[in-house]
Scaffold this motif. Structure first.
Motif, PDB file in Angstrom:
ATOM      1  N   TYR A  98      32.017  41.871  35.180  1.00  0.00           N
ATOM      2  CA  TYR A  98      31.018  42.519  36.403  1.00  0.00           C
ATOM      3  C   TYR A  98      31.476  43.894  36.876  1.00  0.00           C
ATOM      4  CZ  TYR A  98      29.941  37.357  36.817  1.00  0.00           C
ATOM      5  OH  TYR A  98      29.568  36.130  36.640  1.00  0.00           O
TER       6      TYR A  98
ATOM      7  N   ARG B  13      39.763  39.130  38.118  1.00  0.00           N
ATOM      8  CA  ARG B  13      38.798  38.211  37.575  1.00  0.00           C
ATOM      9  C   ARG B  13      37.359  38.641  37.114  1.00  0.00           C
ATOM     10  NH1 ARG B  13      41.474  34.886  41.118  1.00  0.00           N
ATOM     11  NH2 ARG B  13      39.944  35.119  42.748  1.00  0.00           N
TER      12      ARG B  13
ATOM     13  N   GLU C 233      37.703  40.825  34.048  1.00  0.00           N
ATOM     14  CA  GLU C 233      37.761  39.896  33.037  1.00  0.00           C
ATOM     15  C   GLU C 233      36.349  39.246  32.414  1.00  0.00           C
ATOM     16  OE1 GLU C 233      40.307  36.665  33.967  1.00  0.00           O
ATOM     17  OE2 GLU C 233      42.174  38.209  33.637  1.00  0.00           O
ATOM     18  N   ARG C 234      35.530  38.934  33.685  1.00  0.00           N
ATOM     19  CA  ARG C 234      34.199  38.442  33.469  1.00  0.00           C
ATOM     20  C   ARG C 234      33.265  39.602  33.052  1.00  0.00           C
ATOM     21  NH1 ARG C 234      35.053  34.474  38.511  1.00  0.00           N
ATOM     22  NH2 ARG C 234      36.440  33.096  37.358  1.00  0.00           N
TER      23      ARG C 234
END
Length: 257
Positions: A30, A24, A27-28
């Motif tokens: 970071y 995740r 995907e974001r």
């Protein structure tokens, strides 16, 4: 943070690091963890990356040239030499302090996964900045250590976890082991959740967690507790909680004797 992992098994890296929290976070945007197949940088049809060791001996050694070509491609892409770590039983032992140091100093790293009997020393001399070990044991390859290092570093990147306390309250961050955790149901197999955790009194809960952290460290890792700097306890209340932990542990040990 960007981490490039040089490996013979990129699918294994992608499968693990593309899941759950790390997946995740990627995907974001970071973090970014990229696995590079070393075989893609060979110059023969067999995609050979290893050969017999000079001087004889069992097994094979990973050749310098495919490793260098892969490493050079990553550095060219980055536009600069990237700090490079070889996962090796000969390196300094990885721990939370090493993780914090690497996170503070670098926003991009290359992790090199060895296999077989090791890596040609000439590649290490020319391209590797340091070696890191997971401990006093040997694995069949560097993928598991590389993923452990990447996970440990990336979880400290802002945004990856919901709050900073998600990692600062855990084992090893402040030189102590983490306190015990409990969840529902309130009673399981005749074992009840400590009443203080049900009290709703946040101050008492905090004190209990601190005491349990001290006690667990003293019992399970006396070597770690011996290094704990008690001078960081700047308030009378904090020093009192530590003394209570020592007294409670002494009483518990006497009761068990």
């Amino acid at each position: 943070m960007k981490i490039d992992i040089m490996t013979l098994f990129p699918d294994a890296i992608d499968a693990m690091m593309g899941q759950s929290i790390m997946g995740r976070a990627q995907e974001r945007g970071y973090i970014r963890i990229t696995a590079h197949q070393i075989r893609d940088y060979t110059t023969n049809k067999q995609m050979q990356v290893d050969d017999y060791p000079y001087g004889g001996g069992r097994g094979a050694v990973m050749q310098a040239d495919p490793l260098y070509r892969c490493w050079d491609h990553i550095c060219q892409e980055a536009g600069q030499r990237v700090h490079t770590i070889y996962l090796s039983p000969c390196g300094r032992v990885f721990n939370q302090e090493v993780a914090k140091e690497l996170k503070a100093r670098y926003d991009r790293l290359i992790l090199v996964c060895g296999h077989y009997e090791g890596v040609d020393q000439r590649f290490l001399d020319e391209c590797v900045d340091e070696e890191i070990s997971m401990g006093d044991f040997v694995l069949t390859g560097g993928e598991i250590p590389a993923m452990a290092v990447a996970d440990c570093l990336c979880r400290m990147v802002p945004g990856v976890l919901p709050e900073e306390s998600c990692y600062t309250d855990e084992s090893h961050w402040n030189g102590l082991l983490e306190y015990p955790q409990y969840s529902r149901p309130e009673v399981w197999h005749g074992r009840a959740v400590p009443p203080v955790l049900l009290s709703g009194h946040h101050g008492n809960v905090d004190d209990w967690r601190k005491k349990e952290s001290y006690k667990r460290t003293m019992v399970r890792r006396p070597d770690m507790f011996a290094r704990f700097d008690e001078t960081q306890l700047t308030t009378k209340h904090d020093r009192k909680v530590l003394q209570q932990a020592k007294d409670e542990l002494r009483q518990e040990q006497e009761d068990q004797a």
